[in-house]
Motif scaffolding. Structure first.
Motif, PDB file in Angstrom:
ATOM      1  N   GLY A 118      -6.670  17.382  -7.856  1.00 47.78           N
ATOM      2  CA  GLY A 118      -7.586  17.938  -6.868  1.00 47.78           C
ATOM      3  C   GLY A 118      -8.705  17.022  -6.431  1.00 47.78           C
ATOM      4  O   GLY A 118      -9.686  17.470  -5.823  1.00 47.78           O
ATOM      5  N   TRP A 119      -8.564  15.717  -6.671  1.00 45.25           N
ATOM      6  CA  TRP A 119      -9.594  14.757  -6.226  1.00 45.25           C
ATOM      7  C   TRP A 119      -8.983  13.370  -6.162  1.00 45.25           C
ATOM      8  O   TRP A 119      -8.238  12.943  -7.046  1.00 45.25           O
ATOM      9  CB  TRP A 119     -10.776  14.719  -7.188  1.00 45.25           C
ATOM     10  N   GLY A 120      -9.321  12.652  -5.116  1.00 40.71           N
ATOM     11  CA  GLY A 120      -8.853  11.273  -5.022  1.00 40.71           C
ATOM     12  C   GLY A 120      -9.344  10.611  -3.753  1.00 40.71           C
ATOM     13  O   GLY A 120      -9.761  11.274  -2.795  1.00 40.71           O
ATOM     14  N   ARG A 121      -9.322   9.283  -3.778  1.00 41.05           N
ATOM     15  CA  ARG A 121      -9.745   8.487  -2.625  1.00 41.05           C
ATOM     16  C   ARG A 121      -8.734   7.350  -2.441  1.00 41.05           C
ATOM     17  O   ARG A 121      -8.511   6.558  -3.363  1.00 41.05           O
ATOM     18  CB  ARG A 121     -11.145   7.887  -2.845  1.00 41.05           C
ATOM     19  N   ILE A 122      -8.149   7.287  -1.254  1.00 42.53           N
ATOM     20  CA  ILE A 122      -7.228   6.201  -0.923  1.00 42.53           C
ATOM     21  C   ILE A 122      -7.758   5.502   0.316  1.00 42.53           C
ATOM     22  O   ILE A 122      -8.158   6.149   1.285  1.00 42.53           O
ATOM     23  CB  ILE A 122      -5.799   6.725  -0.678  1.00 42.53           C
ATOM     24  N   GLN A 123      -7.769   4.188   0.268  1.00 43.95           N
ATOM     25  CA  GLN A 123      -8.231   3.390   1.405  1.00 43.95           C
ATOM     26  C   GLN A 123      -7.214   2.302   1.725  1.00 43.95           C
ATOM     27  O   GLN A 123      -6.611   1.727   0.827  1.00 43.95           O
ATOM     28  CB  GLN A 123      -9.572   2.722   1.087  1.00 43.95           C
ATOM     29  N   PHE A 124      -7.060   2.049   2.994  1.00 49.10           N
ATOM     30  CA  PHE A 124      -6.271   0.915   3.467  1.00 49.10           C
ATOM     31  C   PHE A 124      -7.234  -0.036   4.169  1.00 49.10           C
ATOM     32  O   PHE A 124      -7.909   0.367   5.125  1.00 49.10           O
ATOM     33  CB  PHE A 124      -5.183   1.376   4.443  1.00 49.10           C
ATOM     34  N   ILE A 125      -7.307  -1.273   3.696  1.00 51.66           N
ATOM     35  CA  ILE A 125      -8.154  -2.259   4.359  1.00 51.66           C
ATOM     36  C   ILE A 125      -7.348  -2.866   5.494  1.00 51.66           C
ATOM     37  O   ILE A 125      -6.562  -3.793   5.316  1.00 51.66           O
ATOM     38  CB  ILE A 125      -8.647  -3.343   3.375  1.00 51.66           C
ATOM     39  N   THR A 160      -8.906  12.231  -0.061  1.00 50.94           N
ATOM     40  CA  THR A 160      -9.168  11.678   1.262  1.00 50.94           C
ATOM     41  C   THR A 160      -8.435  10.358   1.427  1.00 50.94           C
ATOM     42  O   THR A 160      -8.248   9.611   0.459  1.00 50.94           O
ATOM     43  CB  THR A 160     -10.672  11.450   1.506  1.00 50.94           C
ATOM     44  N   VAL A 161      -8.024  10.095   2.649  1.00 50.98           N
ATOM     45  CA  VAL A 161      -7.334   8.833   2.971  1.00 50.98           C
ATOM     46  C   VAL A 161      -7.972   8.269   4.240  1.00 50.98           C
ATOM     47  O   VAL A 161      -8.023   8.957   5.269  1.00 50.98           O
ATOM     48  CB  VAL A 161      -5.827   9.034   3.201  1.00 50.98           C
ATOM     49  N   ASN A 162      -8.440   7.054   4.155  1.00 48.08           N
ATOM     50  CA  ASN A 162      -9.084   6.421   5.302  1.00 48.08           C
ATOM     51  C   ASN A 162      -8.667   4.962   5.417  1.00 48.08           C
ATOM     52  O   ASN A 162      -8.256   4.341   4.431  1.00 48.08           O
ATOM     53  CB  ASN A 162     -10.607   6.487   5.153  1.00 48.08           C
ATOM     54  N   ALA A 163      -8.796   4.434   6.617  1.00 47.27           N
ATOM     55  CA  ALA A 163      -8.599   3.007   6.850  1.00 47.27           C
ATOM     56  C   ALA A 163      -9.942   2.389   7.188  1.00 47.27           C
ATOM     57  O   ALA A 163     -10.764   3.007   7.862  1.00 47.27           O
ATOM     58  CB  ALA A 163      -7.619   2.775   7.995  1.00 47.27           C
ATOM     59  N   ILE A 164     -10.172   1.200   6.693  1.00 56.22           N
ATOM     60  CA  ILE A 164     -11.374   0.438   7.015  1.00 56.22           C
ATOM     61  C   ILE A 164     -10.954  -0.724   7.913  1.00 56.22           C
ATOM     62  O   ILE A 164      -9.975  -1.416   7.637  1.00 56.22           O
ATOM     63  CB  ILE A 164     -12.065  -0.082   5.741  1.00 56.22           C
ATOM     64  N   LEU A 165     -11.714  -0.913   8.998  1.00 61.24           N
ATOM     65  CA  LEU A 165     -11.390  -1.970   9.957  1.00 61.24           C
ATOM     66  C   LEU A 165     -12.489  -3.022   9.959  1.00 61.24           C
ATOM     67  O   LEU A 165     -13.439  -2.938  10.731  1.00 61.24           O
ATOM     68  CB  LEU A 165     -11.233  -1.390  11.368  1.00 61.24           C
ATOM     69  N   PRO A 166     -12.377  -4.031   9.099  1.00 62.09           N
ATOM     70  CA  PRO A 166     -13.333  -5.144   9.177  1.00 62.09           C
ATOM     71  C   PRO A 166     -13.076  -5.966  10.432  1.00 62.09           C
ATOM     72  O   PRO A 166     -11.946  -6.026  10.937  1.00 62.09           O
ATOM     73  CB  PRO A 166     -13.030  -5.968   7.916  1.00 62.09           C
ATOM     74  N   GLY A 167     -14.127  -6.607  10.898  1.00 58.72           N
ATOM     75  CA  GLY A 167     -13.973  -7.626  11.918  1.00 58.72           C
ATOM     76  C   GLY A 167     -13.834  -8.973  11.231  1.00 58.72           C
ATOM     77  O   GLY A 167     -13.574  -9.043  10.028  1.00 58.72           O
ATOM     78  N   GLY A 205       0.809  -1.215   0.000  1.00 60.04           N
ATOM     79  CA  GLY A 205       0.000   0.000   0.000  1.00 60.04           C
ATOM     80  C   GLY A 205       0.840   1.262   0.000  1.00 60.04           C
ATOM     81  O   GLY A 205       0.459   2.273  -0.600  1.00 60.04           O
ATOM     82  N   VAL A 206       1.977   1.226   0.667  1.00 59.14           N
ATOM     83  CA  VAL A 206       2.878   2.384   0.686  1.00 59.14           C
ATOM     84  C   VAL A 206       3.360   2.694  -0.727  1.00 59.14           C
ATOM     85  O   VAL A 206       3.338   3.848  -1.182  1.00 59.14           O
ATOM     86  CB  VAL A 206       4.074   2.126   1.622  1.00 59.14           C
ATOM     87  N   ARG A 207       3.803   1.662  -1.430  1.00 62.07           N
ATOM     88  CA  ARG A 207       4.333   1.880  -2.783  1.00 62.07           C
ATOM     89  C   ARG A 207       3.274   2.449  -3.718  1.00 62.07           C
ATOM     90  O   ARG A 207       3.520   3.408  -4.463  1.00 62.07           O
ATOM     91  CB  ARG A 207       4.868   0.564  -3.353  1.00 62.07           C
ATOM     92  N   LEU A 208       2.084   1.845  -3.713  1.00 67.42           N
ATOM     93  CA  LEU A 208       1.031   2.306  -4.613  1.00 67.42           C
ATOM     94  C   LEU A 208       0.568   3.707  -4.231  1.00 67.42           C
ATOM     95  O   LEU A 208       0.348   4.559  -5.102  1.00 67.42           O
ATOM     96  CB  LEU A 208      -0.139   1.328  -4.602  1.00 67.42           C
ATOM     97  N   SER A 209       0.413   3.959  -2.954  1.00 63.85           N
ATOM     98  CA  SER A 209      -0.046   5.272  -2.505  1.00 63.85           C
ATOM     99  C   SER A 209       0.989   6.348  -2.841  1.00 63.85           C
ATOM    100  O   SER A 209       0.628   7.470  -3.232  1.00 63.85           O
ATOM    101  CB  SER A 209      -0.310   5.257  -0.998  1.00 63.85           C
ATOM    102  N   ARG A 210       2.240   6.026  -2.684  1.00 58.12           N
ATOM    103  CA  ARG A 210       3.306   6.993  -2.989  1.00 58.12           C
ATOM    104  C   ARG A 210       3.227   7.449  -4.443  1.00 58.12           C
ATOM    105  O   ARG A 210       3.439   8.626  -4.750  1.00 58.12           O
ATOM    106  CB  ARG A 210       4.664   6.347  -2.705  1.00 58.12           C
ATOM    107  N   HIS A 211       2.867   6.524  -5.329  1.00 52.79           N
ATOM    108  CA  HIS A 211       2.753   6.896  -6.744  1.00 52.79           C
ATOM    109  C   HIS A 211       1.426   7.588  -7.047  1.00 52.79           C
ATOM    110  O   HIS A 211       1.406   8.708  -7.573  1.00 52.79           O
ATOM    111  CB  HIS A 211       2.889   5.649  -7.629  1.00 52.79           C
ATOM    112  N   TYR A 212       0.313   6.932  -6.725  1.00 54.42           N
ATOM    113  CA  TYR A 212      -0.984   7.429  -7.189  1.00 54.42           C
ATOM    114  C   TYR A 212      -1.458   8.681  -6.450  1.00 54.42           C
ATOM    115  O   TYR A 212      -2.168   9.512  -7.023  1.00 54.42           O
ATOM    116  CB  TYR A 212      -2.035   6.315  -7.092  1.00 54.42           C
TER     117      TYR A 212
END
Length: 264
Positions: free
Chosen positions: A132-139, A178-185, A117-124
Motif C-alpha cells: 500500500g505504499w511505494g514510489r517509482i521514478q523514471f529519469i 505513485t509513478v512519475n517521470a523526471i525530465l532533466p534538461g 526500468g521495465v524489468r525492475l518496475s515489473r518486480h518491485y
C-alpha cells in the motif's frame, strides 16, 4: 518541509556517478536505506565511499550488476527482493547522425534505457502495491519531448520511458504507489562533462566556452542559460520519493531549466 525516509528502502539504478549518484546521496541524506548500483564492484565501492563522506550516517548497500540485461536485473532482485522506492536512472547517450545509427544501437538504447526500468518496475511495483505504499521514478529527459536531431535513438528511448511511466501509474491507480517521470534538461553529469571536454580538447578551447556555445546553439530555449547541476535534479527526485508528494503521480515533471517551451 522536512523529508523523512528513514523507514524506506530505495534502489537507484546506475548510481555510481552523475545524476544517479546525486539522487542516491540525497535519499541517504533523507534517511533512506539506499541500494547503490553500478556495473563493476570498483565503481560501486567508490560511490559508497563518496556518499559516506557526505552522509556519515548513511545506510547503504552496494550491488554490482549490469541492469541493462535481464541477468543483471535478476542479480539485483536476488540481493534486494523488496524496495519502497525505485529510481530508474540507468541510461546511456551518444550523439550520432540518424543515418549512421545501426540496428544494434537502437536495440542497445532500448534495452538499457527502457527495458532496465521495465524489468525492475515489473518486480518491485507488485510488492509496493501489496504493502500500500511505494514510489517509482523514471529519469527521462527533455529530449523525450523535443527529440534531439543529433541523437534520435536517445530521444526515442526517453519518450518510451514517458509512455511506460504513465501506463504504470494508470495500472497502479488507487494502490498508494505513485509513478512519475523526471525530465532533466542538459545537466553537468559525468557523461556530459566528458562529452564537453572531448570537444574542447579537439578545438583547443576551454570547456566553459563549449558549454556556453552548446546552450546557445543546441538548447537556445533554456531560461537558466547554463547546465543544471546533478544536485538540482536530485532535489526533485527526493521530493517525489517523499510522503509529501503523495498526490503527484502519472506526471512528467520537468527540471529542464525551461528548455521545453510549454507551460504544461
Amino acid at each position: 518541509m522536512h523529508i523523512d525516509l528513514s523507514s524506506r528502502t530505495a534502489i537507484v539504478s546506475g548510481s555510481t556517478a552523475g545524476i544517479g549518484l546525486a539522487i542516491a546521496q540525497g535519499l541517504a541524506g533523507a534517511g533512506a536505506h539506499v541500494v547503490v548500483n553500478g556495473r563493476t564492484q570498483a565503481r560501486v565501492d567508490e560511490a559508497l565511499a563518496t556518499i559516506r563522506q557526505a552522509v556519515p550516517q548513511a545506510k547503504l548497500t552496494g550491488v554490482a550488476a549490469d541492469l541493462g540485461t535481464a541477468t543483471g536485473a535478476a542479480q539485483l532482485i536476488a540481493v534486494m527482493p523488496e524496495a519502497d522506492i525505485l529510481v530508474n536512472n540507468l541510461g546511456i547517450f551518444e550523439p550520432k547522425p540518424f543515418f549512421e545509427i545501426p540496428d544494434e544501437d537502437w536495440q542497445r538504447f532500448f534495452e538499457v534505457n527502457v527495458l532496465s526500468g521495465v524489468r525492475l518496475s515489473r518486480h518491485y511495483a507488485q510488492g509496493m502495491a501489496q504493502r500500500g505504499w511505494g514510489r517509482i521514478q523514471f529519469i527521462s529527459s527533455e529530449s523525450g519531448v523535443q527529440i534531439p536531431v543529433e541523437m534520435v535513438h536517445y530521444g526515442m528511448s526517453k519518450a518510451a520511458q514517458l509512455a511506460v511511466s504513465r501506463g504504470l501509474a494508470e495500472t497502479l491507480a488507487g494502490t498508494g504507489v505513485t509513478v512519475n517521470a523526471i525530465l532533466p534538461g542538459p545537466t553537468r553529469s559525468e557523461g556530459v562533462n566528458e562529452f564537453i571536454a572531448k570537444i574542447a580538447a579537439g578545438r583547443g578551447v576551454p570547456a566553459e566556452q563549449v558549454e556556453r556555445e552548446f546552450i546557445a546553439t543546441e538548447r537556445p530555449s533554456s531560461l537558466i542559460k547554463r547546465l543544471a547541476t546533478v544536485e538540482e535534479v536530485a532535489s526533485l527526485s527526493v521530493y517525489l520519493a517523499s510522503e509529501q508528494a503523495s498526490a503527484t503521480t502519472g506526471a512528467a515533471v520537468r527540471v529542464d531549466g525551461g528548455v521545453v517551451r510549454s507551460i504544461v
